[in-house]
Enzyme design. Structure first.
Site, mmCIF file in Angstrom:
data_model
loop_
_atom_site.group_PDB
_atom_site.id
_atom_site.type_symbol
_atom_site.label_atom_id
_atom_site.label_comp_id
_atom_site.label_asym_id
_atom_site.label_seq_id
_atom_site.Cartn_x
_atom_site.Cartn_y
_atom_site.Cartn_z
ATOM 1 N N ASP A 337 0.794 -1.226 0.000
ATOM 2 C CA ASP A 337 0.000 0.000 0.000
ATOM 3 C C ASP A 337 0.827 1.278 0.000
ATOM 4 O O ASP A 337 0.349 2.315 -0.456
ATOM 5 C CB ASP A 337 -0.956 -0.003 1.199
ATOM 6 C CG ASP A 337 -2.140 -0.931 0.971
ATOM 7 O OD1 ASP A 337 -2.549 -1.087 -0.189
ATOM 8 O OD2 ASP A 337 -2.648 -1.510 1.936
ATOM 9 N N GLY A 339 4.087 1.569 -1.449
ATOM 10 C CA GLY A 339 4.731 1.672 -2.756
ATOM 11 C C GLY A 339 3.789 1.644 -3.930
ATOM 12 O O GLY A 339 4.104 2.163 -5.008
ATOM 13 N N VAL A 418 -6.945 3.857 1.431
ATOM 14 C CA VAL A 418 -6.326 3.162 0.299
ATOM 15 C C VAL A 418 -7.394 2.272 -0.330
ATOM 16 O O VAL A 418 -7.577 1.119 0.044
ATOM 17 C CB VAL A 418 -5.102 2.349 0.748
ATOM 18 C CG1 VAL A 418 -4.380 1.765 -0.468
ATOM 19 C CG2 VAL A 418 -4.140 3.222 1.555
ATOM 20 N N ASN A 420 -10.266 0.622 -0.391
ATOM 21 C CA ASN A 420 -11.344 0.151 0.489
ATOM 22 C C ASN A 420 -11.014 0.285 1.976
ATOM 23 O O ASN A 420 -11.900 0.420 2.808
ATOM 24 C CB ASN A 420 -11.664 -1.319 0.198
ATOM 25 C CG ASN A 420 -10.437 -2.204 0.308
ATOM 26 O OD1 ASN A 420 -9.523 -2.095 -0.515
ATOM 27 N ND2 ASN A 420 -10.386 -3.072 1.298
ATOM 28 N N TYR A 421 -9.724 0.246 2.298
ATOM 29 C CA TYR A 421 -9.321 0.284 3.704
ATOM 30 C C TYR A 421 -9.001 1.707 4.146
ATOM 31 O O TYR A 421 -8.531 2.537 3.363
ATOM 32 C CB TYR A 421 -8.067 -0.551 3.938
ATOM 33 C CG TYR A 421 -8.305 -2.043 4.045
ATOM 34 C CD1 TYR A 421 -9.450 -2.559 4.619
ATOM 35 C CD2 TYR A 421 -7.352 -2.937 3.582
ATOM 36 C CE1 TYR A 421 -9.646 -3.928 4.729
ATOM 37 C CE2 TYR A 421 -7.540 -4.312 3.677
ATOM 38 C CZ TYR A 421 -8.688 -4.796 4.255
ATOM 39 O OH TYR A 421 -8.882 -6.142 4.354
ATOM 40 N N GLU A 422 -9.228 1.963 5.442
ATOM 41 C CA GLU A 422 -8.674 3.134 6.101
ATOM 42 C C GLU A 422 -7.588 2.664 7.058
ATOM 43 O O GLU A 422 -7.823 1.776 7.885
ATOM 44 C CB GLU A 422 -9.753 3.901 6.902
ATOM 45 C CG GLU A 422 -10.438 5.004 6.126
ATOM 46 C CD GLU A 422 -11.372 4.450 5.055
ATOM 47 O OE1 GLU A 422 -11.609 5.137 4.056
ATOM 48 O OE2 GLU A 422 -11.865 3.323 5.224
#
Length: 460
Positions: A337, A339, A418, A420-422
């Site tokens: 996430d 790079g 990023v 879908n994720y926080e």
């Protein structure tokens, strides 16, 4: 009478004005190179355009070229930019698949160095790249045809295409077969996991995964590969929503708000105990300098405790997220996430009372888009103090005398979305001289369609 301009610290990030100036230098340098050499203008296997050479390049990032330890030491020990600050600029030339890194003196605007990125390497995916990949996918005729044939869907307005890097391939995936350049021109591949929104843009698409997996070549501007299961998998359509306006539609999650708790207020009547001078922070016995860039997000420099050097530089340099699904094509669902996307590019603007609580000091961040235009993420980094329980306590049992010391800590944080994720990143500075770094995960699971032999009734 205007106040005199302060001398920039050697570690100060680039301002909006400086970003614009560096972008202009690179445009001029690139245009002159095209006119004098004629290189990189066309290639029959990639998309062709005509017109201004400046439109043939994309900015991947514009950032501060951080000085080395030796250069910082030469700056009289206080960091003032005795040696001229430099900027680093990465551009991509889709026509040739090439990428170039420029190093430019910020004040004189002299091009110090230009390097071509080595074959087999690619700069990260920018926010503009993500949006372009989705648009390319939704406009692709084969994607449209397969959505109609497999699911009876013709209007792709509600189709969502999540962009992921391609790190590995599996047998049968040949995204470069269409080209005839013998691999001389690098491909810039993005795989797009597909989802559907049921009725409007607020619907949670991750409840409705689709088993098509197109791969986009950003340099070519087209879909170059589509993987799917032999038998179309039914799109699950149960409602699983987090949006406050759609909770009532939920099929199996809570569909009403829980009762609110009594208010909890953080009050510091005399203000916070930290001092801020530009990017320099002083708190208790700690001093540090706050930095920020497109890739790592928050960076801490020259961290000292009681004037003793503790850290020269601190940041998160990479984070691997392997989904470990053994069923193709989801075997290639793995993200790096930092790079792949850049935590700085993915950083959210924070709000008092929700993302952060208490007496807050915010730091803004200035980045550049693919056109080389600066933009500001307001309140990108949050800094505040927290009560942290007991620091020390002792009771003399013979006399009953008790002594206790409360603990307080300084917190610097930022949040990155990023796809879908926080990810919530926290640096904690303690009064006993310790440092902690914590990452919290929230947001949404990146789902995918079930594979053969699996059932929608199986738990994730």
């Amino acid at each position: 009478m205007s106040s005199p301009k302060m001398t920039a610290h050697a570690l100060d990030e680039l301002s909006s004005e400086e970003i614009s100036q560096l972008a202009r230098v690179v445009r001029d340098n690139f245009s002159n190179s095209i006119r004098t050499t004629g290189k990189g203008v066309t290639n029959s296997s990639l998309k062709e355009e005509e017109g201004d050479p400046e439109k043939m390049m994309l900015f991947n990032y514009i950032t501060l070229a951080e000085p080395t330890r030796e250069e910082l030491s030469a700056n009289c020990g206080d960091g003032d930019a005795v040696h001229e600050r430099r900027g680093e600029v990465m551009i991509i030339v889709p026509w040739t698949g090439e990428a170039y890194k420029y190093v430019i003196a910020v004040k004189s605007l002299e091009v110090v160095k230009v390097e071509r990125v080595k074959k087999g390497q690619q700069p990260l995916i920018t926010p503009d790249d993500c949006l372009e990949a989705e648009q390319i996918c939704k406009n692709d005729e084969k994607v449209k045809a397969m959505m109609k044939e497999r699911y009876g869907i013709e209007d792709l307005t509600m189709l969502v295409c999540d962009p992921w890097s391609v790190h590995v391939t599996e047998p049968g995936m040949e995204p470069l077969d269409w080209r005839k350049d013998d691999g001389e021109i690098p491909a810039r591949l993005v795989q797009t996991f597909l989802y559907w929104r049921d009725d409007d843009l607020d619907d949670n698409q991750y409840a409705h995964p689709i088993d098509l997996l197109p791969v986009v070549d950003l340099n070519a501007g087209k879909v170059v590969d589509i993987t799917c299961q032999d038998v179309p998998r039914e799109i699950p359509m149960k409602s699983v929503n987090y949006h406050r306006e759609k909770l009532k539609s939920n099929s199996y999650l809570a569909n009403v708000w829980r009762d609110a708790m009594k208010p909890l207020e953080i009050v510091q009547p005399e203000g916070a105990a930290f001092e801020v001078d530009g990017r320099l922070v002083k708190w208790d016995k700690w001093t540090l300098r706050v930095g920020f860039n497109y890739r790592e997000g928050l960076v801490l420099h020259d961290v000292k405790y009681d004037n003793r050097p503790i850290l020269h530089r601190a940041s998160l340099v990479e984070m691997a997220v392997p989904y470990a699904d053994p069923n193709p094509p989801y075997t290639r669902k793995c993200a790096f996430d930092v790079g792949d996307y850049g935590l700085g590019y993915c950083t959210d603007s924070l709000e008092l009372g929700c993302d952060c609580l208490g007496n807050i000091h915010y730091f803004d961040a200035t980045l550049a888009n693919s056109k080389g235009e600066p933009y500001v993420i307001k309140k990108a980094v949050c800094m505040h103090e927290e009560d942290h329980g007991l620091l020390w306590k002792h009771v003399e049992y013979r006399t009953g005398h008790s002594e206790a010391r409360r603990s307080r800590r300084l917190v610097l944080s930022f949040i990155a979305t990023v796809v879908n994720y926080e990810y919530l990143f926290y640096y904690y500075f303690q009064q006993d001289g310790t440092i902690e770094f914590e990452i919290k995960l929230t947001g949404e699971l990146s789902t995918n369609a079930i594979s053969a032999g699996e059932s929608n009734d199986d738990p994730t």
